[in-house]
Design a protein around this motif. Structure first.
Motif, mmCIF file in Angstrom:
data_model
loop_
_atom_site.group_PDB
_atom_site.id
_atom_site.type_symbol
_atom_site.label_atom_id
_atom_site.label_comp_id
_atom_site.label_asym_id
_atom_site.label_seq_id
_atom_site.Cartn_x
_atom_site.Cartn_y
_atom_site.Cartn_z
ATOM 1 N N MET A 64 58.602 37.703 -22.012
ATOM 2 C CA MET A 64 57.808 36.810 -22.855
ATOM 3 C C MET A 64 58.460 35.434 -22.934
ATOM 4 S SD MET A 64 55.109 36.566 -24.651
ATOM 5 C CE MET A 64 54.480 35.236 -25.638
ATOM 6 N N ASN A 65 59.781 35.472 -23.217
ATOM 7 C CA ASN A 65 60.513 34.225 -23.299
ATOM 8 C C ASN A 65 60.420 33.430 -22.002
ATOM 9 O OD1 ASN A 65 61.551 33.303 -25.612
ATOM 10 N ND2 ASN A 65 63.403 34.568 -25.574
ATOM 11 N N ARG A 66 60.517 34.222 -20.911
ATOM 12 C CA ARG A 66 60.505 33.547 -19.615
ATOM 13 C C ARG A 66 59.141 32.885 -19.364
ATOM 14 N NH1 ARG A 66 61.609 37.096 -14.758
ATOM 15 N NH2 ARG A 66 63.408 37.880 -15.898
ATOM 16 N N VAL A 67 58.089 33.599 -19.751
ATOM 17 C CA VAL A 67 56.740 33.044 -19.606
ATOM 18 C C VAL A 67 56.624 31.751 -20.402
ATOM 19 C CG1 VAL A 67 54.287 33.440 -20.045
ATOM 20 C CG2 VAL A 67 55.737 35.329 -19.255
ATOM 21 N N LEU A 68 57.137 31.809 -21.629
ATOM 22 C CA LEU A 68 57.067 30.617 -22.483
ATOM 23 C C LEU A 68 57.821 29.449 -21.878
ATOM 24 C CD1 LEU A 68 57.335 31.788 -26.193
ATOM 25 C CD2 LEU A 68 55.445 30.634 -25.046
ATOM 26 N N SER A 69 59.017 29.758 -21.378
ATOM 27 C CA SER A 69 59.831 28.647 -20.872
ATOM 28 C C SER A 69 59.234 28.072 -19.592
ATOM 29 C CB SER A 69 61.280 29.077 -20.657
ATOM 30 O OG SER A 69 61.363 29.912 -19.537
ATOM 31 N N SER A 70 58.598 28.936 -18.785
ATOM 32 C CA SER A 70 57.975 28.394 -17.573
ATOM 33 C C SER A 70 56.752 27.553 -17.941
ATOM 34 C CB SER A 70 57.598 29.522 -16.608
ATOM 35 O OG SER A 70 56.276 29.922 -16.811
ATOM 36 N N LEU A 71 56.053 28.009 -18.983
ATOM 37 C CA LEU A 71 54.915 27.248 -19.485
ATOM 38 C C LEU A 71 55.401 25.905 -20.015
ATOM 39 C CD1 LEU A 71 51.862 27.948 -19.799
ATOM 40 C CD2 LEU A 71 52.341 28.286 -22.218
ATOM 41 N N HIS A 72 56.527 25.963 -20.720
ATOM 42 C CA HIS A 72 57.099 24.745 -21.291
ATOM 43 C C HIS A 72 57.441 23.747 -20.193
ATOM 44 C CE1 HIS A 72 59.785 22.086 -23.453
ATOM 45 N NE2 HIS A 72 60.734 22.354 -22.577
ATOM 46 N N ARG A 73 58.062 24.280 -19.128
ATOM 47 C CA ARG A 73 58.468 23.384 -18.044
ATOM 48 C C ARG A 73 57.241 22.715 -17.418
ATOM 49 N NH1 ARG A 73 60.994 26.845 -14.540
ATOM 50 N NH2 ARG A 73 61.903 28.037 -16.246
ATOM 51 N N ARG A 74 56.190 23.522 -17.276
ATOM 52 C CA ARG A 74 54.990 22.989 -16.662
ATOM 53 C C ARG A 74 54.328 21.915 -17.526
ATOM 54 N NH1 ARG A 74 51.712 27.420 -13.208
ATOM 55 N NH2 ARG A 74 53.695 27.972 -12.269
ATOM 56 N N LEU A 75 54.404 22.131 -18.845
ATOM 57 C CA LEU A 75 53.672 21.236 -19.746
ATOM 58 C C LEU A 75 54.513 20.053 -20.218
ATOM 59 C CD1 LEU A 75 51.655 23.752 -21.943
ATOM 60 C CD2 LEU A 75 50.827 22.282 -20.118
ATOM 61 N N ALA A 76 55.831 20.105 -19.916
ATOM 62 C CA ALA A 76 56.745 19.107 -20.469
ATOM 63 C C ALA A 76 56.247 17.689 -20.245
ATOM 64 C CB ALA A 76 58.136 19.275 -19.862
ATOM 65 N N SER A 77 55.641 17.460 -19.079
ATOM 66 C CA SER A 77 55.244 16.093 -18.770
ATOM 67 C C SER A 77 53.977 15.673 -19.507
ATOM 68 C CB SER A 77 55.055 15.950 -17.260
ATOM 69 O OG SER A 77 54.180 16.946 -16.818
ATOM 70 N N VAL A 78 53.224 16.632 -20.037
ATOM 71 C CA VAL A 78 51.969 16.242 -20.687
ATOM 72 C C VAL A 78 52.039 16.333 -22.212
ATOM 73 C CG1 VAL A 78 50.489 16.744 -18.728
ATOM 74 C CG2 VAL A 78 50.966 18.539 -20.378
ATOM 75 N N TYR A 79 53.170 16.817 -22.751
ATOM 76 C CA TYR A 79 53.289 16.920 -24.213
ATOM 77 C C TYR A 79 52.944 15.602 -24.886
ATOM 78 C CZ TYR A 79 55.524 21.503 -24.222
ATOM 79 O OH TYR A 79 55.788 22.820 -24.085
ATOM 80 N N LEU A 80 53.531 14.539 -24.370
ATOM 81 C CA LEU A 80 53.367 13.241 -25.006
ATOM 82 C C LEU A 80 51.899 12.817 -24.991
ATOM 83 C CD1 LEU A 80 55.109 11.127 -26.378
ATOM 84 C CD2 LEU A 80 55.186 9.898 -24.208
ATOM 85 N N LEU A 81 51.209 13.125 -23.879
ATOM 86 C CA LEU A 81 49.792 12.795 -23.782
ATOM 87 C C LEU A 81 48.992 13.550 -24.836
ATOM 88 C CD1 LEU A 81 48.717 12.591 -20.033
ATOM 89 C CD2 LEU A 81 48.558 10.832 -21.782
ATOM 90 N N ILE A 82 49.344 14.845 -24.989
ATOM 91 C CA ILE A 82 48.630 15.671 -25.976
ATOM 92 C C ILE A 82 48.810 15.071 -27.375
ATOM 93 C CG2 ILE A 82 48.512 17.942 -27.066
ATOM 94 C CD1 ILE A 82 49.361 19.095 -24.312
ATOM 95 N N VAL A 83 50.066 14.700 -27.682
ATOM 96 C CA VAL A 83 50.351 14.093 -28.983
ATOM 97 C C VAL A 83 49.551 12.804 -29.143
ATOM 98 C CG1 VAL A 83 52.145 12.983 -30.377
ATOM 99 C CG2 VAL A 83 52.639 15.113 -29.151
ATOM 100 N N PHE A 84 49.535 12.018 -28.061
ATOM 101 C CA PHE A 84 48.832 10.743 -28.101
ATOM 102 C C PHE A 84 47.354 10.944 -28.434
ATOM 103 C CE2 PHE A 84 46.247 7.627 -25.735
ATOM 104 C CZ PHE A 84 46.686 6.449 -26.329
ATOM 105 N N PHE A 85 46.726 11.904 -27.724
ATOM 106 C CA PHE A 85 45.300 12.128 -27.960
ATOM 107 C C PHE A 85 45.059 12.702 -29.357
ATOM 108 C CE2 PHE A 85 44.962 12.146 -23.202
ATOM 109 C CZ PHE A 85 44.203 10.990 -23.147
ATOM 110 N N ALA A 86 45.983 13.550 -29.804
ATOM 111 C CA ALA A 86 45.838 14.134 -31.143
ATOM 112 C C ALA A 86 45.888 13.025 -32.194
ATOM 113 C CB ALA A 86 46.933 15.167 -31.382
ATOM 114 N N LEU A 87 46.871 12.116 -32.036
ATOM 115 C CA LEU A 87 46.986 11.013 -32.986
ATOM 116 C C LEU A 87 45.749 10.118 -32.955
ATOM 117 C CD1 LEU A 87 50.727 9.971 -32.646
ATOM 118 C CD2 LEU A 87 49.625 11.100 -34.584
ATOM 119 N N TRP A 88 45.241 9.932 -31.734
ATOM 120 C CA TRP A 88 44.039 9.108 -31.559
ATOM 121 C C TRP A 88 42.890 9.656 -32.428
ATOM 122 C CZ3 TRP A 88 41.906 7.587 -26.039
ATOM 123 C CH2 TRP A 88 40.872 6.641 -26.198
ATOM 124 N N GLN A 89 42.819 10.980 -32.498
ATOM 125 C CA GLN A 89 41.782 11.596 -33.311
ATOM 126 C C GLN A 89 42.145 11.560 -34.803
ATOM 127 O OE1 GLN A 89 38.776 12.670 -32.754
ATOM 128 N NE2 GLN A 89 38.509 13.387 -34.854
#
Lengths: 274, 261
Positions: free
Chosen positions: B1-26
């Protein structure tokens, strides 16, 4: 002359600098070099850096025109590059966008060799230098010693009679260097090419060569030619009496030159605007 | 489970900021931290899509892309051969022309827009000229510097194997300078796109820039944000496409950098 594969007669090379105070400065890179190399011979040229060794090799390769004198190969005058001479340059000079095989095939492509023949030839030489497992790798994936082997295979692949090598092993570590030297001797014995080998390592020159030409600097000219009468296969520990006495002899020839070299250079600076 | 999470994290690391940006925009405007009239919340912006019309938006995007394509192709077709000839065959002329070329390249195309309109007429040709003017310089300069930086040892090596001039150009000079040429083409393409939007706001009756201009004139603020969003997405898409082309063409570049490191 017929038994000489290569015959250099009074070769001179000048470079002209920018005009200053109305007169062009002339730099004498090589002055009156004469040298005969026999068929199948392995001859080394040793000298301090900047003594014109590489310039001499460029002249032999036909990459630069001579300012004076002439170079004959099999009695024919050298006028330009020729696939009868293979060159291994200092610093590998492999094409980074070509795989090992494609690098080795470069000269064959220029020769317009047939696809099948090309593949067989490149395979043969890649195997000869022991890189059959790396044929489809790119140069950056190889170690320095391996890259040097590719450069050698590339020069051998188009079937030159003469191999011109410009400090080919200068960039690799000492251990690899000795291995490469032994491999070169092995290939030389197998192919019987005439080889001119430029180096600044006295040991390397003695270990490899039938004869060693010692060059002095500014202007570059040949000071002395020594025969290496050490029986082959040679002892790789290089500590025999013959080896040591040759080493001492060449070393003292180069030492004298180094002491005199400063004087010559100062003189040269004084008369820069000849 | 942890490994799945961390691989997901690695994949999403570059888009976290974008997600935050769009969330704030709303969140920021809809929670009332900022006046929602000036900063339209994200979902309101997205609801603007059907109002403009899918077909209209698609037409805008396609028309703009067509202009970028035409302008980019013409500037590439002009700058590449010019760069090859200047750097490869006429280095003295290149040196002589360099100050003038640098001077011209500093002139923003918009300043010249009225001139282009006078010379080439109102409409498409004026817009395309602006794009060509912006893209030609980076392509030309990078081509010249790419060719100037070709390792002379490789040329020497090819010459020693009796390669003729054409072979040396095709087999040594071109692949050697390809990374630099591609960099120039990429900045040219990016500039093309940026300048196009500007040019369209000035003198067009279609395209994304024109749509922005119309929204401004009618003060439809959500539409301005929507068009900005679309322009950014299309720009990113173009950039990714070009990066992909670069990667497929230049397989040795990345590793060469590794070897140097």
């Amino acid at each position: 002359m017929s038994e000489n594969k290569i015959s250099i007669e009074n070769a001179c090379k000048y470079f002209y600098g920018k005009e200053r105070r109305g007169a062009a400065s002339k730099f004498v890179a090589i002055r009156n070099v004469s040298l005969d190399v026999r068929e199948g011979e392995l001859l080394s040229i040793v000298g301090p850096s900047g003594c014109g060794k590489s310039t001499l090799l460029d002249l032999l390769a036909g990459l630069e025109p001579l300012s004076d004198g002439a170079i004959y190969i099999d009695g024919g005058k050298v006028t330009g590059p020729d696939l009868r001479r293979g060159i291994v340059l200092q610093g590998y000079a492999l094409f980074p966008w070509r795989t090992v095989r494609e690098n080795v095939e470069f000269g064959l492509e220029i020769k317009d060799a047939e696809k099948k023949e090309m593949k067989e030839t490149s395979q043969h030489f890649i195997k000869l230098v022991g890189l059959e497992d790396f044929a489809d790798k790119y140069p950056h994936e190889l170690s320095g010693g391996m890259r040097q082997r590719v450069a050698l295979a590339r020069a051998l692949a188009y079937g030159p009679e003469i191999l011109l090598m410009d400090e080919p092993f200068a960039a690799v570590d000492a251990q690899t260097r000795e291995t490469l030297q032994e491999e070169l001797l092995h290939i030389w014995e197998e192919t019987r090419k005439t080889i001119i080998f430029i180096t600044h390592s006295i040991d390397e020159a003695i270990f490899l060569s039938d004869r060693v030409a010692v060059m002095t600097s500014s202007p570059g000219s040949i000071k002395s030619i020594l025969s290496v009468d050490i029986e082959r296969p040679r002892n790789s520990d290089r500590a025999t009496a013959e080896f040591s006495s040759l080493r001492r002899e060449i070393w003292s020839l180069l030492q004298n030159d180094a002491a005199r070299g400063d004087e010559i250079e100062q003189e040269y600076c004084g008369e820069k605007a000849v | 489970m942890n490994r799945v999470l961390s691989s997901l994290h690695r994949r999403l690391a570059s888009v976290y900021l974008l997600i935050v940006f769009f969330a704030l925009w709303q969140i920021v405007p809809s929670a009332g931290f900022v006046n929602a009239t000036y900063l339209t919340p994200l979902f309101r912006v997205i609801r603007e899509i059907p109002i403009v019309g899918y077909f209209n938006l698609a037409t805008d995007v396609l028309i703009s892309l067509k202009r970028v394509a035409i302008g980019f192709l013409i500037s590439t077709a002009a700058a590449l051969p010019l760069g090859f000839v200047l750097a490869g065959a006429l280095p003295k002329l290149a040196k002589f022309l360099n100050p003038l070329l640098l001077f011209l390249s500093q002139i923003p195309p918009f300043i010249l827009f009225p001139v282009f309109v006078i010379i080439f007429g109102v409409g498409e040709s004026g817009i395309v000229t602006v794009i060509i003017w912006s893209a030609v310089w980076p392509i030309l300069f990078n081509t010249i510097s790419g060719i100037n930086m070709v390792d002379p040892l490789l040329v020497k090596c090819a010459r020693s194997m009796c390669a003729d001039k054409l072979t040396i150009f095709l087999e040594v000079v071109l692949p050697s300078s390809l990374p630099s040429i591609m960099t120039g083409m990429r900045s040219g393409l990016t500039l093309c796109f940026l300048m196009l939007i500007g040019a369209e706001t000035m003198g067009a009756n279609s395209g994304m820039g024109w749509e922005i201009n119309m929204a401004q004139r009618m003060a439809v603020i959500p539409r301005i944000y929507l068009m900005a969003l679309i322009v950014a997405v299309v720009g990113l898409a173009i950039n990714y496409l070009f990066e992909w082309i670069e990667r497929t063409l230049i397989t040795w570049k990345e590793a060469e950098r590794d070897a140097l490191a």
